[in-house]
Design a protein around this motif. Structure first.
Motif, PDB file in Angstrom:
ATOM      1  N   PRO C  19      45.606  60.090  14.307  1.00 27.08           N
ATOM      2  CA  PRO C  19      46.986  60.225  13.812  1.00 27.08           C
ATOM      3  C   PRO C  19      47.049  59.842  12.338  1.00 27.08           C
ATOM      4  CG  PRO C  19      46.884  58.893  15.816  1.00 27.08           C
ATOM      5  CD  PRO C  19      45.488  59.055  15.322  1.00 27.08           C
ATOM      6  N   ALA C  20      47.900  60.527  11.604  1.00 25.07           N
ATOM      7  CA  ALA C  20      48.049  60.231  10.183  1.00 25.07           C
ATOM      8  C   ALA C  20      48.746  58.890   9.988  1.00 25.07           C
ATOM      9  CB  ALA C  20      48.829  61.353   9.503  1.00 25.07           C
ATOM     10  N   GLY C  21      48.655  58.390   8.760  1.00 24.70           N
ATOM     11  CA  GLY C  21      49.382  57.172   8.408  1.00 24.70           C
ATOM     12  C   GLY C  21      48.718  55.912   8.935  1.00 24.70           C
ATOM     13  N   GLU C  22      49.492  54.814   8.900  1.00 19.98           N
ATOM     14  CA  GLU C  22      48.942  53.516   9.281  1.00 19.98           C
ATOM     15  C   GLU C  22      49.735  52.887  10.414  1.00 19.98           C
ATOM     16  OE1 GLU C  22      46.231  51.907   8.175  1.00 19.98           O
ATOM     17  OE2 GLU C  22      45.674  53.549   6.833  1.00 19.98           O
ATOM     18  N   GLY C  23      50.425  53.689  11.203  1.00 18.04           N
ATOM     19  CA  GLY C  23      51.280  53.187  12.271  1.00 18.04           C
ATOM     20  C   GLY C  23      50.514  52.598  13.426  1.00 18.04           C
ATOM     21  N   LEU C  24      51.242  52.297  14.491  1.00 21.29           N
ATOM     22  CA  LEU C  24      50.650  51.678  15.672  1.00 21.29           C
ATOM     23  C   LEU C  24      49.625  52.589  16.312  1.00 21.29           C
ATOM     24  CD1 LEU C  24      50.875  49.165  17.555  1.00 21.29           C
ATOM     25  CD2 LEU C  24      52.373  50.554  18.987  1.00 21.29           C
ATOM     26  N   ARG C  25      49.949  53.904  16.408  1.00 20.89           N
ATOM     27  CA  ARG C  25      49.020  54.825  17.048  1.00 20.89           C
ATOM     28  C   ARG C  25      47.708  54.906  16.276  1.00 20.89           C
ATOM     29  NH1 ARG C  25      51.357  60.465  17.658  1.00 20.89           N
ATOM     30  NH2 ARG C  25      49.288  60.979  18.433  1.00 20.89           N
ATOM     31  N   ALA C  26      47.820  54.947  14.943  1.00 20.53           N
ATOM     32  CA  ALA C  26      46.611  55.005  14.122  1.00 20.53           C
ATOM     33  C   ALA C  26      45.780  53.747  14.318  1.00 20.53           C
ATOM     34  CB  ALA C  26      46.982  55.170  12.657  1.00 20.53           C
ATOM     35  N   ARG C  27      46.465  52.613  14.411  1.00 17.63           N
ATOM     36  CA  ARG C  27      45.765  51.340  14.611  1.00 17.63           C
ATOM     37  C   ARG C  27      45.058  51.343  15.973  1.00 17.63           C
ATOM     38  NH1 ARG C  27      43.241  47.398  13.491  1.00 17.63           N
ATOM     39  NH2 ARG C  27      43.667  45.285  14.184  1.00 17.63           N
ATOM     40  N   LEU C  28      45.772  51.818  17.008  1.00 15.14           N
ATOM     41  CA  LEU C  28      45.205  51.903  18.357  1.00 15.14           C
ATOM     42  C   LEU C  28      43.976  52.812  18.346  1.00 15.14           C
ATOM     43  CD1 LEU C  28      46.052  50.652  21.039  1.00 15.14           C
ATOM     44  CD2 LEU C  28      47.169  52.789  21.635  1.00 15.14           C
ATOM     45  N   PHE C  29      44.118  53.950  17.654  1.00 14.23           N
ATOM     46  CA  PHE C  29      43.015  54.909  17.561  1.00 14.23           C
ATOM     47  C   PHE C  29      41.775  54.234  16.967  1.00 14.23           C
ATOM     48  CE2 PHE C  29      40.456  58.202  15.711  1.00 14.23           C
ATOM     49  CZ  PHE C  29      40.530  59.232  16.623  1.00 14.23           C
ATOM     50  N   GLU C  30      42.018  53.461  15.907  1.00 13.93           N
ATOM     51  CA  GLU C  30      40.901  52.779  15.257  1.00 13.93           C
ATOM     52  C   GLU C  30      40.196  51.816  16.202  1.00 13.93           C
ATOM     53  OE1 GLU C  30      42.397  52.598  10.650  1.00 13.93           O
ATOM     54  OE2 GLU C  30      41.792  50.734  11.623  1.00 13.93           O
ATOM     55  N   ILE C  31      41.003  51.102  16.989  1.00 13.89           N
ATOM     56  CA  ILE C  31      40.416  50.110  17.896  1.00 13.89           C
ATOM     57  C   ILE C  31      39.657  50.798  19.018  1.00 13.89           C
ATOM     58  CG2 ILE C  31      40.968  48.325  19.591  1.00 13.89           C
ATOM     59  CD1 ILE C  31      43.283  47.510  17.808  1.00 13.89           C
ATOM     60  N   ILE C  32      40.303  51.799  19.632  1.00 15.16           N
ATOM     61  CA  ILE C  32      39.712  52.406  20.826  1.00 15.16           C
ATOM     62  C   ILE C  32      38.588  53.362  20.480  1.00 15.16           C
ATOM     63  CG2 ILE C  32      40.157  53.852  22.831  1.00 15.16           C
ATOM     64  CD1 ILE C  32      42.894  52.783  23.022  1.00 15.16           C
ATOM     65  N   PHE C  33      38.782  54.221  19.505  1.00 15.59           N
ATOM     66  CA  PHE C  33      37.824  55.295  19.257  1.00 15.59           C
ATOM     67  C   PHE C  33      36.794  54.964  18.193  1.00 15.59           C
ATOM     68  CE2 PHE C  33      40.963  57.919  21.442  1.00 15.59           C
ATOM     69  CZ  PHE C  33      40.143  58.704  22.215  1.00 15.59           C
ATOM     70  N   GLU C  34      37.111  54.060  17.283  1.00 19.22           N
ATOM     71  CA  GLU C  34      36.179  53.801  16.199  1.00 19.22           C
ATOM     72  C   GLU C  34      35.546  52.426  16.327  1.00 19.22           C
ATOM     73  OE1 GLU C  34      38.202  54.586  12.572  1.00 19.22           O
ATOM     74  OE2 GLU C  34      38.421  56.723  13.004  1.00 19.22           O
ATOM     75  N   SER C  35      34.519  52.210  15.560  1.00 17.31           N
ATOM     76  CA  SER C  35      33.870  50.902  15.630  1.00 17.31           C
ATOM     77  C   SER C  35      33.600  50.379  14.236  1.00 17.31           C
ATOM     78  CB  SER C  35      32.575  51.012  16.427  1.00 17.31           C
ATOM     79  OG  SER C  35      31.758  51.995  15.847  1.00 17.31           O
ATOM     80  N   ASP C  36      34.441  50.770  13.293  1.00 18.36           N
ATOM     81  CA  ASP C  36      34.259  50.305  11.925  1.00 18.36           C
ATOM     82  C   ASP C  36      34.938  48.963  11.690  1.00 18.36           C
ATOM     83  OD1 ASP C  36      32.900  52.563  11.475  1.00 18.36           O
ATOM     84  OD2 ASP C  36      34.373  53.522  10.179  1.00 18.36           O
ATOM     85  N   THR C  37      36.019  48.727  12.412  1.00 18.50           N
ATOM     86  CA  THR C  37      36.777  47.495  12.203  1.00 18.50           C
ATOM     87  C   THR C  37      36.309  46.420  13.181  1.00 18.50           C
ATOM     88  OG1 THR C  37      38.406  48.267  13.783  1.00 18.50           O
ATOM     89  CG2 THR C  37      38.817  48.787  11.475  1.00 18.50           C
ATOM     90  N   PRO C  38      36.519  45.133  12.846  1.00 16.94           N
ATOM     91  CA  PRO C  38      36.137  44.052  13.773  1.00 16.94           C
ATOM     92  C   PRO C  38      36.806  44.224  15.137  1.00 16.94           C
ATOM     93  CG  PRO C  38      36.722  43.178  11.624  1.00 16.94           C
ATOM     94  CD  PRO C  38      37.057  44.623  11.580  1.00 16.94           C
ATOM     95  N   ALA C  39      38.069  44.610  15.152  1.00 20.46           N
ATOM     96  CA  ALA C  39      38.773  44.787  16.423  1.00 20.46           C
ATOM     97  C   ALA C  39      38.124  45.910  17.231  1.00 20.46           C
ATOM     98  CB  ALA C  39      40.245  45.122  16.158  1.00 20.46           C
ATOM     99  N   GLY C  40      37.729  46.980  16.542  1.00 20.98           N
ATOM    100  CA  GLY C  40      37.064  48.102  17.209  1.00 20.98           C
ATOM    101  C   GLY C  40      35.763  47.667  17.846  1.00 20.98           C
ATOM    102  N   ARG C  41      35.006  46.840  17.113  1.00 25.58           N
ATOM    103  CA  ARG C  41      33.732  46.380  17.655  1.00 25.58           C
ATOM    104  C   ARG C  41      33.943  45.461  18.845  1.00 25.58           C
ATOM    105  NH1 ARG C  41      31.716  47.010  12.481  1.00 25.58           N
ATOM    106  NH2 ARG C  41      32.610  45.083  11.748  1.00 25.58           N
ATOM    107  N   ARG C  42      34.955  44.558  18.759  1.00 24.20           N
ATOM    108  CA  ARG C  42      35.238  43.673  19.889  1.00 24.20           C
ATOM    109  C   ARG C  42      35.621  44.485  21.118  1.00 24.20           C
ATOM    110  NH1 ARG C  42      37.490  40.043  16.212  1.00 24.20           N
ATOM    111  NH2 ARG C  42      39.554  40.938  16.498  1.00 24.20           N
TER     112      ARG C  42
END
Lengths: 298, 298, 298, 298
Positions: C19-42
Motif C-alpha cells: 500500500p502507498a504512503g505510511e499508514g497503518l496498512r503500509a506498516r502492517l505490510f512491512e511487518i508481515i511481508f518484509e524483513s527489513d525492519t526490526p519489527a518485521g524480523r521479530r
C-alpha cells in the motif's frame, strides 16, 4: 607417454634381471616378461585367456549342480591349467638372472600360490577348501595389465589416490571413530533383545548403516534408536561425500592440467621455492625471474 | 606450514597455561600436552596405544562369550587402565597453570568421563550400563591427532566443511522438510496397517529411503505407495548429490589454489595483475612486491 | 549482494502490492511481508517458532500412544494455532493492495490450506485424514527463509540446478527408459512366482535396485535374474554418478567464479558476441576491443 | 550449435539416403526422418505420444487385475498401435533410397521388432511372453530425441563418457576383480550353510554389498564374515567414489571450457598467449587473428 610406458614396462621385471646378450634365455625373458615384441604380446594375450578360463573352472566347480555333474571334466581341466602354470613358473624362474628375487617378489609369490593348492590337495586329503586359493590367479592378470594396455590410466588413477593418501587416512580415522562411538551408543540404547547383541555387532550395524548398504538383518526397534539411526544416516551420507570429494578434486585438478604430476614444477633460481602459477614469470616469494613457463599443452 | 602447525599445537594447551620457567611442572607440561620434544612424542604414541587397548577391552567385554569367560582378566585390565588414566588426569591437573580452565575444557571433561564410570560402578551397584561411556576415551585420540601428524589435513578438511557451512544448512533444511512432508504423505497413503504406524515412523522410513539405506523393515505395500516411493528414491538421490557437490566444489577450488569470492583478491601494485598465490609475496607477472598476505589460518 | 537481496525481498510481495504512503496498512505490510525492519524480523522469527510448534503437534498427534493420552491438550493447541494462522491470513489479506492476487499466489494458497482442514473437520465428521494436510504449514517456513537469512545460498543452489535443467532432463529420461526396459526384462526372466507380479512391480524393483536403496522386499531368485540384477547395480551406480557430476560441475565452476551468473557478461561492441574470457581485452570473434574486464573479485 | 545440430540431424538418416529432387518420396522422407520442417516436428511429436501410449498398454496389460478386466480393449488398442507402426515401417522403407541399409540399421531393426511380436503371437499360440519384446518400442523415442530437442546435451554427456572410456574400463576391471576375489573369500568363510551356496552366489552378494544396494537376502552370519563384509563396504564405497570422480572431472573441465590434454592448445601468433575459447577466431589479449579452430564435432 610412450617413453614413460616403456620405462615402466622395463623397470619392474628389470629388478629380477634380464639376462645379458641375445641368447635363448634373453629371448624367453622378452617373451614372458616384456610386451614390446609381437611374441611377447601374443604370450600376454594367451596367458590372460588361460587365466580367465582357469578362474571360470574354479567358479563353476563351486556350483553344486555343475560341480557334481562335470566333476571329471573339471578335474582334467584343472590339472591341465596347473601343469601349464607350473611350466610357466619354471620358465620364469629359468630365464631371470636373479631367480630368488623373482620368487620372493609379489607376483612371484602369486605365481607359486596359483599352482600349489592343486598339488597340496593331491598329497593332503580333505584340503579341498584350500583349492579356492586358486582364485588368486586372477591377480596375475594385473601383471599383464601393468605392462601393456592400460598402464597409463592405472598410473593416473594410482597417482590420484596416492596424492590423497593422507586425506583418506584422516577420513578413515573419523569414520572408524564414528562407527565405534555410535555403535556403542546404539548397543546401549537398543540392547541385546533387539539384535544388538554386542558392541562389535553394533559396529557392524553402524557400518552397514553409514555406508548406506542397509541389509536390514539388524534394525533399530525402539523410538530413540530409530531417531539416532536417522541422524546417523544423514551424517553417514555427509561423511561419505568426503571420499568422493577427495577423489574428484584430485582428478579434476589432474584433468585441468594444473599441479598434476605431469607439469614439471619450476623451482625459483633465487630462493628455490616451488608451487608457482604455470604462467608466472617471476618468483612469488623473492621476485627473481623464473625460467620461461613450459607449454601447458604439452 | 611448520609455523602454522607449531602455532596450532601451542595455542590450544596454551589456554590452560604453560607454567613459566624450566622447572619440573614445565617439563611435565611439555611431555603431556605438547609434541615438539622427543619425550612428548613418545608419550603421545604410548597414550594412543593404551587408549586403543582400553577401547578393545570395552568392546570385547560386551561380547557375551568373551565377556563371560575372561571376566576376571577383563576386570583387572580395566582397573589397570582406569588407574593409569586417573594418574594421567591428575598429572594434567597438576602441571597446568589454570587447572579449572583445563577441567572445564572439552578434553578435560572427556578425560574425567573416561575414568569416572569405573569408580561409579564400584559405588553404585547395577550401573553396568554406565560403563559403556568409557568408549568416549576414543575421543582422546583426537587430541593427539590434533597436535601431531595429521593436523594439516584435518584443518584443510575442516576449512572445506566450514566454508560450506551455510550451503550445508540450506541443504539440511530442504532434506528435513522433504522428509516431514513426504513422510506424512506416505503415512496417509499407506496407513498403520502397512507398518506406517505414525508420522515419526513414516519420517524414519522416509530417511531410510532418501539416504538409499533401504533396510526393508518398513516397505510400501499399496500401488500408490510404491509409485510415490519410487519418485522419492530418484528425488532423494538427486537431493543427496548436493552435499557431494558442495564438498567437492570446495575441495576442488582449494586444490586448484583458488579462493572463494570471500577472500579479497590482491592486485599487483606494479602491473595490476591478479590471481596470485595466497602466500605470494611478489607479483608473478612483473616481480613487484605485493601487499602482505592475509593470515590464511585466521 | 545486499542490493540483490533487498531487491529479491521486495520483488516477491511487491506483486501483491505494498500500500502507498505510511499508514497503518503500509506498516502492517512491512511487518508481515518484509524483513527489513526490526519489527518485521521479530515477526518472522515468531512465525517460524509457531509454525514449527504446530507441526510438532500434528506429528505427535499421529503417534497412537501420545495422541490418545493427550487428546484434549492437542485439540486445544491445534485450535489455538488455527485461530492464530487465521488471524494472520486475514491480516495478510487486509494489508495488501491486491488481495485476490495474493490469495491466488502459491503462498496465499498454502496459507489458506494451512488453516482450512481444522475448520472442515469441525463441519464434516470423519474427515480426520484431511487433518494431515496441515503438514503443508511447513512450506510456509520457506517464505521466511526466502526473505531473510539464507536467500543468497538458496539462489545460488537454485541457479546451479536451473543451469543444469536440460542435463537433468536428459539424465532422467535415460534413467526412466532403463527402468522400463530392464524392469520388463526382469519381469520376463523372474516371473510372477518370484515376486515380479507385473511390469509396474518390476519397475518398482528396478528403481529400488538402481538407486541402490535395496529394500529386499523383492529380490531375484533365478540364476539369470541375479546375473542381470548384478549388472543393473553396476550400471545403476554408473548412471547415478551422472547427477552428482552435473551438480558438482555446476557448483565448482560457480565456486571458481567462472561463467557464473554473477559475472556480468560483456558483449562485444563490434559483433555482439558473448562468452568472452573474463580477462579478455579483445573480442574473440571479431577482434574488436572489449570494455575493460570488471574486477573478478567483486 | 545450430549448424552442428542440423549436420547431425542430416547425417544419420542421410546414410539410408534421402531421395533426390522434391517429389512425394522426398517430402515423405522429410516428414518421417527429419525434424527441420513444421510437418516433420508435428510427426515427431505425434509419434512420441503414440509410442508412449503403446508402452502404457503393454505395461498395464501385465497387471493381473487390469489385464483380465480390460482384455478386449487392450487387444483392440494393441492391434491399432501395431497396424499404425506397421504402416510407418512400410512408409520408412518406401521413402528411403537404400531400403536394405535402413532395414539393417539399429533403428530399422528396432522398428521391425516393435511390430513383429503381435503378428507372431497370432500365428504361434503360446508365445505370449514374446509380446513383452514390444517394450523395445521405447527405444524408438531415442531416435526422435536424437534428432531434435536434447541433441546438444546428449552429445555433451556422450562426449564426457566417451572421453573417460579407458578410465571406466580400468575401474570396471578392478571392481570385477574385487568382486571375484572377495566373493570367493566370503564363500570360504561363510560357506553354503549361511546362504553362500556357490562362488557365483557369493559374487552376487559381493556386488549387492559393494554397490551399497544391500538387499539383505544373503547376509554374513559368522563373526569373521561380518568383519570382512564391513571392510568390503568401506572399500566398496571408496572404489565406487571413482566413477563419480571420473564423470565429474570430465564434466567440470568441459564446463570450465577447457579441453583435456589431448586437444592441441592454440597459441596466438601475435602475442603467444594461450587459453583461448575453442571457437575463438581472434586473440583475446592482442586481437590478432588466430589459426582456424579445429572442428569441435569431430
Amino acid at each position: 607417454m610412450t617413453d614413460e610406458r616403456r620405462n615402466l614396462a622395463r623397470r619392474a621385471p628389470a629388478s629380477y634381471g634380464k639376462p645379458a646378450g641375445e641368447g635363448l634365455r634373453a629371448r624367453l625373458f622378452e617373451i614372458i616378461f616384456e610386451s614390446d615384441t609381437p611374441a611377447g604380446r601374443r604370450f600376454d594375450k594367451a596367458l590372460i585367456v588361460v587365466i580367465l578360463l582357469s578362474i571360470l573352472v574354479v567358479v563353476l566347480e563351486s556350483v553344486p549342480s555343475i560341480g557334481a555333474r562335470y566333476a571329471a571334466t573339471m578335474h582334467v581341466l584343472e590339472w591341465g591349467f596347473t601343469l601349464l602354470f607350473t611350466a610357466e613358473y619354471i620358465a620364469r624362474l629359468a630365464c631371470v638372472r636373479r631367480p630368488l628375487r623373482y620368487a620372493t617378489s609379489f607376483f612371484g609369490v602369486v605365481d607359486l600360490v596359483s599352482v600349489l593348492p592343486t598339488y597340496v590337495s593331491l598329497l593332503v586329503p580333505g584340503s579341498a577348501v584350500l583349492l579356492d586359493i586358486r582364485i588368486l590367479r586372477l591377480l596375475r592378470v594385473f601383471r599383464i595389465f601393468k605392462l601393456t594396455l592400460y598402464v597409463e590410466e592405472y598410473t593416473r588413477l594410482g597417482h590420484a589416490l596416492a596424492a590423497s593418501r593422507r586425506k583418506i587416512m584422516v577420513f578413515l580415522s573419523v569414520v572408524l571413530m564414528a562407527i565405534v562411538v555410535l555403535g556403542t551408543l546404539m548397543y546401549v540404547v537398543e540392547g541385546p533383545e533387539n539384535g544388538f547383541t554386542s558392541i562389535p555387532m553394533a559396529m557392524y550395524w553402524a557400518t552397514v548403516t553409514m555406508t548406506t548398504v542397509g541389509y536390514g538383518d539388524i534394525t533399530p526397534h525402539t523410538h530413540l534408536g530409530k531417531a539416532i539411526a536417522s541422524c546417523m544416516m544423514l551424517l553417514g551420507w555427509g561423511i561419505l561425500a568426503v571420499p568422493t570429494g577427495i577423489v574428484t578434486a584430485e582428478m579434476t585438478s589432474q584433468r585441468l592440467g594444473r599441479r598434476g604430476p605431469r607439469t614439471p614444477e619450476r623451482g625459483c633460481p633465487g630462493c628455490g621455492s616451488t608451487g608457482h602459477d604455470p604462467r608466472a614469470r617471476f618468483c612469488k616469494d623473492c621476485g627473481a625471474a623464473l625460467s620461461p613457463p613450459s607449454d601447458p599443452a604439452a
